[in-house]
Design a protein around this motif. Structure first.
Motif, PDB file in Angstrom:
ATOM      1  N   GLU A 194      -7.080 -24.894   1.960  1.00  0.00           N
ATOM      2  CA  GLU A 194      -6.298 -24.740   3.174  1.00  0.00           C
ATOM      3  C   GLU A 194      -6.436 -26.010   4.008  1.00  0.00           C
ATOM      4  O   GLU A 194      -7.473 -26.658   3.993  1.00  0.00           O
ATOM      5  CB  GLU A 194      -6.800 -23.528   3.962  1.00  0.00           C
ATOM      6  CG  GLU A 194      -6.621 -22.226   3.204  1.00  0.00           C
ATOM      7  CD  GLU A 194      -7.160 -21.037   3.978  1.00  0.00           C
ATOM      8  OE1 GLU A 194      -7.476 -21.186   5.164  1.00  0.00           O
ATOM      9  OE2 GLU A 194      -7.263 -19.970   3.371  1.00  0.00           O
ATOM     10  N   PRO A 195      -5.403 -26.383   4.728  1.00  0.00           N
ATOM     11  CA  PRO A 195      -5.496 -27.604   5.532  1.00  0.00           C
ATOM     12  C   PRO A 195      -6.563 -27.465   6.615  1.00  0.00           C
ATOM     13  O   PRO A 195      -6.756 -26.393   7.190  1.00  0.00           O
ATOM     14  CB  PRO A 195      -4.102 -27.742   6.147  1.00  0.00           C
ATOM     15  CG  PRO A 195      -3.429 -26.430   5.947  1.00  0.00           C
ATOM     16  CD  PRO A 195      -4.128 -25.713   4.845  1.00  0.00           C
ATOM     17  N   ASP A 241      -8.326 -27.970  10.213  1.00  0.00           N
ATOM     18  CA  ASP A 241      -7.808 -28.043  11.577  1.00  0.00           C
ATOM     19  C   ASP A 241      -8.227 -29.371  12.203  1.00  0.00           C
ATOM     20  O   ASP A 241      -8.957 -30.149  11.628  1.00  0.00           O
ATOM     21  CB  ASP A 241      -8.267 -26.850  12.415  1.00  0.00           C
ATOM     22  CG  ASP A 241      -9.769 -26.713  12.450  1.00  0.00           C
ATOM     23  OD1 ASP A 241     -10.475 -27.608  11.936  1.00  0.00           O
ATOM     24  OD2 ASP A 241     -10.261 -25.721  12.986  1.00  0.00           O
ATOM     25  N   ASP A 242      -7.748 -29.648  13.398  1.00  0.00           N
ATOM     26  CA  ASP A 242      -7.984 -30.935  14.040  1.00  0.00           C
ATOM     27  C   ASP A 242      -9.306 -31.009  14.777  1.00  0.00           C
ATOM     28  O   ASP A 242      -9.601 -32.010  15.411  1.00  0.00           O
ATOM     29  CB  ASP A 242      -6.841 -31.242  15.018  1.00  0.00           C
ATOM     30  CG  ASP A 242      -5.545 -31.520  14.286  1.00  0.00           C
ATOM     31  OD1 ASP A 242      -5.608 -31.930  13.122  1.00  0.00           O
ATOM     32  OD2 ASP A 242      -4.474 -31.323  14.879  1.00  0.00           O
TER      33      ASP A 242
END
Length: 51
Positions: free
Chosen positions: A37-38, A40-41
């Protein structure tokens, strides 16, 4: 040796085998790697202990 297994016994063994195989199929699919999953920032801050 004892008497041969009854038809009911053979049916139970067949059902156990089928349930086991279906469970193993589901389990092996759930253990397959998933696409990542990508991230987060948010940045992760690690504390480093010094002595």
């Amino acid at each position: 040796m004892g008497p041969p297994p009854s038809q009911e016994h053979l049916a139970l063994l067949a059902e156990i085998r089928a349930l086991t195989e279906s469970h193993l199929t589901v389990t092996s699919k759930s253990m397959m790697p998933r696409q990542a999953e990508p991230a987060d920032d948010h940045r992760v801050v690690l504390a480093v202990r010094t002595q």
